[in-house]
Design a protein around this motif. Structure first.
Motif, PDB file in Angstrom:
ATOM      1  N   ARG A  88       0.784  -1.018   0.091  1.00  0.00           N
ATOM      2  CA  ARG A  88       0.116  -0.069   0.032  1.00  0.00           C
ATOM      3  C   ARG A  88       0.709   1.311   0.048  1.00  0.00           C
ATOM      4  NH1 ARG A  88      -5.380  -1.213   1.361  1.00  0.00           N
ATOM      5  NH2 ARG A  88      -5.750  -3.344   1.846  1.00  0.00           N
ATOM      6  N   THR A  89       0.218   2.257  -0.545  1.00  0.00           N
ATOM      7  CA  THR A  89       1.038   3.612  -0.413  1.00  0.00           C
ATOM      8  C   THR A  89       0.376   4.526   0.275  1.00  0.00           C
ATOM      9  OG1 THR A  89       1.536   3.277  -2.915  1.00  0.00           O
ATOM     10  CG2 THR A  89       1.724   5.446  -2.011  1.00  0.00           C
ATOM     11  N   ILE A  90       0.799   5.256   1.205  1.00  0.00           N
ATOM     12  CA  ILE A  90       0.281   6.299   2.184  1.00  0.00           C
ATOM     13  C   ILE A  90       1.016   7.609   1.922  1.00  0.00           C
ATOM     14  CG2 ILE A  90      -0.171   6.756   4.598  1.00  0.00           C
ATOM     15  CD1 ILE A  90       0.096   3.725   4.966  1.00  0.00           C
ATOM     16  N   ASP A  91       0.253   8.521   1.624  1.00  0.00           N
ATOM     17  CA  ASP A  91       0.929   9.985   1.249  1.00  0.00           C
ATOM     18  C   ASP A  91       1.859   9.838   0.323  1.00  0.00           C
ATOM     19  OD1 ASP A  91      -1.047  11.221   3.039  1.00  0.00           O
ATOM     20  OD2 ASP A  91       0.254  10.837   4.630  1.00  0.00           O
ATOM     21  N   GLY A  92       2.121   9.006  -0.818  1.00  0.00           N
ATOM     22  CA  GLY A  92       2.953   8.791  -1.650  1.00  0.00           C
ATOM     23  C   GLY A  92       4.340   8.040  -1.508  1.00  0.00           C
ATOM     24  N   GLN A  93       4.231   7.464  -0.169  1.00  0.00           N
ATOM     25  CA  GLN A  93       5.244   6.799   0.233  1.00  0.00           C
ATOM     26  C   GLN A  93       4.572   5.287   0.450  1.00  0.00           C
ATOM     27  OE1 GLN A  93       8.602   7.674   1.071  1.00  0.00           O
ATOM     28  NE2 GLN A  93       7.873   9.484   0.050  1.00  0.00           N
TER      29      GLN A  93
END
Length: 89
Positions: free
Chosen positions: A32-37
């Motif tokens: 998963r990606t969270i805030d682009g990270q």
């Protein structure tokens, strides 16, 4: 209209809490990606019925008022297994 219940997840991310349905990714990094990270968590196995509780908001369908359920993020289930206690040495 009757909605079908979602399939029971088999993995749970140790950081973001994301649920997954592929047991082959157990012990691998979450995608998963969270805030682009990319999430730093690991997919932990959660294959037992006791690891999950049906979301009372959407009744395990993943939808609430024709949109993704805000309580379970569309999974239909909430992870409820308590964290394992660390052994005291």
């Amino acid at each position: 209209m009757y909605m079908l219940k979602r399939e029971l997840p088999v993995t749970h991310c140790t950081v973001c809490g994301g649920a997954g349905y592929n047991s082959r990714v157990v012990d691998r990094r979450c995608c998963r990606t969270i805030d682009g990270q990319r999430c730093d968590g690991t997919n932990a196995g959660a294959p037992n019925r006791g690891d999950w509780e049906e979301c009372s908001n959407c009744e395990a369908t993943g939808y609430y008022r024709n949109k993704e359920c805000p309580q379970c993020q569309g999974v239909g289930y909430l992870f409820v297994r308590p964290k394992e206690k660390q052994a005291v040495v």
